[in-house]
Design an enzyme around this catalytic site. Structure first.
Site, PDB file in Angstrom:
ATOM      1  N   HIS A   6       0.820  -1.204   0.000  1.00 18.80           N
ATOM      2  CA  HIS A   6       0.000   0.000   0.000  1.00 18.80           C
ATOM      3  C   HIS A   6       0.863   1.266   0.000  1.00 18.80           C
ATOM      4  CE1 HIS A   6      -2.846   2.817   2.320  1.00 18.80           C
ATOM      5  NE2 HIS A   6      -3.416   2.614   1.153  1.00 18.80           N
ATOM      6  N   HIS A  48      -0.580  10.792  -2.519  1.00 13.73           N
ATOM      7  CA  HIS A  48      -1.897  10.421  -2.000  1.00 13.73           C
ATOM      8  C   HIS A  48      -2.875  11.585  -1.911  1.00 13.73           C
ATOM      9  CE1 HIS A  48      -4.970   9.543   1.056  1.00 13.73           C
ATOM     10  NE2 HIS A  48      -4.956   8.339   0.496  1.00 13.73           N
TER      11      HIS A  48
HETATM   12  O1  G3P Z   1      -6.454   1.450  -2.837  1.00 12.05           O
HETATM   13  C1  G3P Z   1      -6.707   1.153  -1.516  1.00 12.05           C
HETATM   14  C2  G3P Z   1      -6.497   2.340  -0.606  1.00 12.05           C
HETATM   15  O2  G3P Z   1      -5.304   2.953  -0.964  1.00 12.05           O
HETATM   16  C3  G3P Z   1      -7.621   3.322  -0.670  1.00 12.05           C
HETATM   17  O3  G3P Z   1      -7.513   4.336   0.278  1.00 12.05           O
HETATM   18  O4  G3P Z   1      -6.886   6.562   1.099  1.00 12.05           O
HETATM   19  O5  G3P Z   1      -5.256   4.695   1.261  1.00 12.05           O
HETATM   20  O6  G3P Z   1      -5.789   5.689  -0.948  1.00 12.05           O
HETATM   21  P1  G3P Z   1      -6.299   5.356   0.418  1.00 12.05           P
HETATM   22 MG    MG Z   2      -4.753   4.437  -2.378  1.00 15.82          MG
END
Ligand code: G3P
Ligand code: MG
Length: 240
Positions: A6, A48
């Protein structure tokens, strides 16, 4: 079950930067999840938030800077001064690295707050140029982005992202042309997931950092987990 890092290996390195991606690759993660926005000059970049404040030494919106301007900021010191050479990457720079690796990528298009015109076509063009359609998954919280992506790219895997329950999620996915769904781990025991499993819809779960939840996802038949700690996930899954 596959393990996606992630924002890269974001527990051990500044999120969405090359060092975090390198680390995920070294750990042996099956894939990388990253987030995409567009700059003022329409360059897809990996970050992000809409605003650069949290993860760089600058302030202001991604869309109010050109890529050249954005690239001058330090995207690592906020995490640890030893990463002060880290930069915001363009998707093209990522592709140059990724194309030589044996990994998958999940590109999340961040179009929920700001609708970046033409982002789907721009991103799809890079995927076609680097010929990585078969190891790329596009996801978005915005169903219209999924729909538009399907119009410009017929063969790529599209995943709708959700942290909320939807009643007939199977119909929604069909309507927008999604192949799969990425759900928040809080929805693991929802009726929605029951329907997803009944209908044989491929699903991935984010952001899974606890070993007990990792095991649960595997038992429930998740295609992948998306985790900040791919090293931990790979170790746990090896022993189950
Ligand atoms: O793609 C999964 C996750 O990344 C979605 O939430 O806010 O971490 O981008 P976020
Ligand atoms: Mg994400």
């Amino acid at each position: 079950m596959e393990v996606f890092a992630h924002r890269g290996a974001s527990k051990q390195a500044p999120e969405n930067t090359l060092v975090a991606f390198e680390l995920a690759n070294q750990y042996g993660a099956n894939g990388i999840e990253l987030d995409v926005h567009l700059t003022k000059d329409h360059v897809p970049v990996i970050i992000h938030d809409e605003n650069i404040r949290r993860t760089t030494n600058g302030v202001g919106f991604v869309q109010s800077y050109t890529f050249e301007e954005l690239a001058s900021f330090d995207a690592g010191s906020w995490y640890n001064p030893k990463f002060n050479q880290s930069k915001i990457m363009s998707l093209e720079q990522f592709m140059e690295w990724f194309v030589k690796k044996e990994m998958k990528v999940n590109m999340e298009l961040k179009t929920k707050v700001i609708e970046y015109p033409n982002i789907e076509q721009i991103v799809s063009d890079y995927i076609n140029q680097y010929q990585v359609n078969d190891r790329t998954i596009i996801s978005s919280f915005n169903p219209e982005t999924i729909q538009r992506f399907r119009e410009v790219n017929k063969r790529i895997e599209l995943a709708w992202l959700t942290k909320i329950r939807v009643r007939r999620v199977d119909l929604l996915l069909e309507e927008i042309g999604a192949n799969s769904i990425h759900i928040n781990q809080r929805l693991l025991s929802s009726r929605m997931l029951k329907l997803i499993i009944e209908r044989n819809i491929p699903f991935r779960v984010y952001t899974v950092n606890k070993t007990s939840t990792m095991k649960k996802c595997e038992i429930m038949g998740a295609k992948s987990i998306i985790t900040d700690v791919p090293d931990r996930a790979l170790q746990v899954l090896q022993h189950t």
